[in-house]
Design a protein around this motif. Structure first.
Motif, PDB file in Angstrom:
ATOM      1  N   ARG A  69       0.835  -1.194   0.000  1.00 25.27           N
ATOM      2  CA  ARG A  69       0.000   0.000   0.000  1.00 25.27           C
ATOM      3  C   ARG A  69       0.874   1.250   0.000  1.00 25.27           C
ATOM      4  O   ARG A  69       2.041   1.223   0.384  1.00 25.27           O
ATOM      5  N   ARG A 104      -4.727   7.890  17.161  1.00 18.59           N
ATOM      6  CA  ARG A 104      -4.589   6.448  17.348  1.00 18.59           C
ATOM      7  C   ARG A 104      -3.292   5.891  16.788  1.00 18.59           C
ATOM      8  O   ARG A 104      -2.891   4.770  17.112  1.00 18.59           O
ATOM      9  N   ALA A 105      -2.595   6.659  15.936  1.00 21.08           N
ATOM     10  CA  ALA A 105      -1.411   6.136  15.258  1.00 21.08           C
ATOM     11  C   ALA A 105      -0.250   5.909  16.234  1.00 21.08           C
ATOM     12  O   ALA A 105      -0.042   6.677  17.182  1.00 21.08           O
ATOM     13  N   ARG A 134       0.713  -1.978   6.996  1.00 20.23           N
ATOM     14  CA  ARG A 134      -0.013  -1.017   7.823  1.00 20.23           C
ATOM     15  C   ARG A 134      -0.041   0.337   7.104  1.00 20.23           C
ATOM     16  O   ARG A 134       0.790   0.616   6.228  1.00 20.23           O
ATOM     17  N   ALA A 135      -0.990   1.155   7.449  1.00 23.06           N
ATOM     18  CA  ALA A 135      -1.107   2.492   6.850  1.00 23.06           C
ATOM     19  C   ALA A 135      -0.035   3.388   7.480  1.00 23.06           C
ATOM     20  O   ALA A 135      -0.102   3.701   8.674  1.00 23.06           O
ATOM     21  N   ARG A 145      -4.870  11.296  10.042  1.00 22.86           N
ATOM     22  CA  ARG A 145      -5.885  10.620  10.863  1.00 22.86           C
ATOM     23  C   ARG A 145      -6.006   9.148  10.499  1.00 22.86           C
ATOM     24  O   ARG A 145      -6.281   8.300  11.357  1.00 22.86           O
ATOM     25  N   ALA A 146      -5.819   8.817   9.203  1.00 24.85           N
ATOM     26  CA  ALA A 146      -5.995   7.446   8.734  1.00 24.85           C
ATOM     27  C   ALA A 146      -4.775   6.566   8.986  1.00 24.85           C
ATOM     28  O   ALA A 146      -4.837   5.347   8.775  1.00 24.85           O
ATOM     29  N   ALA A 147      -3.683   7.138   9.435  1.00 26.22           N
ATOM     30  CA  ALA A 147      -2.441   6.381   9.574  1.00 26.22           C
ATOM     31  C   ALA A 147      -2.466   5.464  10.793  1.00 26.22           C
ATOM     32  O   ALA A 147      -2.963   5.828  11.869  1.00 26.22           O
ATOM     33  N   ASP A 148      -1.915   4.251  10.591  1.00 25.35           N
ATOM     34  CA  ASP A 148      -1.657   3.357  11.721  1.00 25.35           C
ATOM     35  C   ASP A 148      -0.318   3.675  12.367  1.00 25.35           C
ATOM     36  O   ASP A 148      -0.140   3.483  13.574  1.00 25.35           O
ATOM     37  N   SER A 170       1.978   7.622   2.724  1.00 21.78           N
ATOM     38  CA  SER A 170       1.652   9.047   2.643  1.00 21.78           C
ATOM     39  C   SER A 170       2.812   9.851   3.215  1.00 21.78           C
ATOM     40  O   SER A 170       3.298   9.571   4.316  1.00 21.78           O
ATOM     41  N   GLU A 176      -6.431  14.408   6.817  1.00 20.21           N
ATOM     42  CA  GLU A 176      -7.097  13.119   6.674  1.00 20.21           C
ATOM     43  C   GLU A 176      -6.080  11.990   6.554  1.00 20.21           C
ATOM     44  O   GLU A 176      -6.268  10.905   7.113  1.00 20.21           O
ATOM     45  N   ALA A 177      -4.989  12.232   5.827  1.00 21.09           N
ATOM     46  CA  ALA A 177      -3.950  11.203   5.696  1.00 21.09           C
ATOM     47  C   ALA A 177      -3.336  10.879   7.051  1.00 21.09           C
ATOM     48  O   ALA A 177      -3.017   9.714   7.345  1.00 21.09           O
TER      49      ALA A 177
END
Length: 404
Positions: free
Chosen positions: A4, A47-48, A71-72, A28-31, A7, A25-26
């Motif tokens: 994947r 949460r990352a 993982r993101a 916030r979506a990251a692991d 970012s 947004e990138a």
């Protein structure tokens, strides 16, 4: 394996408030969130998993990216990640298809916005991890330079270098923490500047103005001989100009300067374009040290100096796009070693001043083709109470190209 996209998010000194919604947004979506401790501290808790860069970074980077495969991952970078940033390193490591880059205005863009400078007309020099002498290559009357500083002492370092080259009247503007509430701007003359920057996050804007003692040098080949410290082992200015024209440097190419003497050909090759690289090979240690000093003084401290006798000293060097042989022509096997190392399409230029050297290049021409040119230079000088011509030793120049 999950390949994947990673970012890469540029962030400024204004932190989260200055980010576009796509960048937020990138994140916030990251692991996993990778970055320097300062950049990580600009992003609100989420949460990352937060992973600060290790030191040194580059050797550890491939393993770090592999560790979080599947993982993101989001990487934080200062400003524009593709402008002297981690983005270009990740593009080489992963390939551009694996990256999603979300840039923020670079410090250079922000500085030009404050100063009213057209960015495309300014020279940008980074001193982050680079010798300060890199600045020497771009100092010229009337030029505008943006210097990316490395620490609070950067303005004093820049000022001292400018003053040392006779550009003490140059106007300096030091901009710190661009985009943040704590942003500061200070002005002064290089010859009078001694203060550290208000912050380690600084950029130094220079408007070059020469003083009476300045001796600006052109970017064209054939610099005056006295621009180089030398012991007489120097390709003279006029012959050097012809030699460089036949070596024909192109951006991104590598030169071997074999039997480099004072290193003048390697240095002028490197000055032709910021991406040109050169290796100067010299057998005498005192001359090798002198090459390093000359390269720094003329703004190309990245010229690599190899102390040793060719052809053995050439072992392990990256293959060149061009080779200049200025000394050691009669050493058995030297020309053959240089020819074999040349990349397809590469140029080989050899200068001979002795009969033995001329015989050698004539023999090499029979094997590899090319062109022989003899250059004779005469300079006017005193002759009794009059002026007469004094000829220098003629130089025979052999030029050939390796078929692509």
């Amino acid at each position: 394996m999950d390949a994947r996209a990673v970012s890469v998010v540029g962030i400024g000194a204004d932190g989260w408030d200055g980010l576009a919604e796509a960048s937020r947004e990138a994140l916030r979506a990251a692991d996993v969130l990778l970055g320097g401790r300062r950049q990580l501290g600009l992003v609100p808790a989420g949460r990352a998993e937060r992973v600060p860069w290790p030191s040194p970074l580059l050797p550890a980077l491939p393993g770090l990216i592999r560790r979080y495969e599947g993982r993101a991952v989001a990487v934080l970078a200062s400003g524009d990640p593709m402008f002297y940033g981690i983005g270009s390193t990740l593009a080489e490591l992963l390939g551009p298809a694996r990256l999603r880059v979300l840039p923020h205005p670079s410090s250079a863009s922000l500085a030009c916005a404050r100063l009213g400078w057209p960015l495309e007309r300014a020279d940008v020099v980074s001193l982050v991890g680079r010798p300060a002498e890199t600045l020497n290559a771009v100092v010229a009357p009337g030029r505008r330079i943006l210097v990316l500083g490395a620490g609070r002492e950067a303005p004093a370092v820049v000022a001292a270098l400018l003053a040392g080259r006779g550009f003490g009247p140059s106007r300096m503007t030091v901009l710190c923490d661009l985009g943040a509430e704590a942003e500061t701007v200070r002005h002064g003359a290089a010859g009078e500047w001694t203060e550290p920057a208000a912050s380690a996050l600084n950029i130094v804007a220079v408007e070059c103005a020469p003083g009476p003692g300045a001796a600006p040098l052109p970017r064209t080949s054939g610099l005056p001989d006295d621009a180089f410290d030398h012991d007489g082992q120097l390709t003279k200015s006029e012959v050097r100009a012809v030699t460089l024209s036949r070596l024909a440097p192109l951006p991104g190419e590598l030169l071997w300067d074999v039997g480099a003497g004072a290193g003048s050909v390697a240095i002028e090759w490197a000055r032709a374009h910021p991406s040109c690289a050169a290796v100067a090979v010299e057998s005498r240690p005192e001359r090798a040290e002198r090459i390093g000093r000359n390269a720094a003084a003329l703004g190309v401290p990245g010229v690599r100096v190899v102390t040793g006798r060719a052809p053995d000293a050439l072992d392990g060097l990256p293959p060149p796009d061009a080779v200049f042989v200025g000394g050691g022509l009669t050493v058995p096997g030297l020309l053959e070693r240089c020819w074999d190392a040349l990349r397809p399409g590469g140029r080989l230029v050899a200068n001979a001043v002795t009969l033995e050297g001329e015989v050698r290049v004539a023999q090499a021409r029979e094997t590899h083709g090319g062109e022989l040119v003899r250059v004779g230079i005469e300079r006017a000088g005193p002759l009794g109470g009059f002026t007469g011509w004094r000829p220098a030793m003629p130089v025979t120049i052999w030029t050939t190209r390796k078929d692509a």
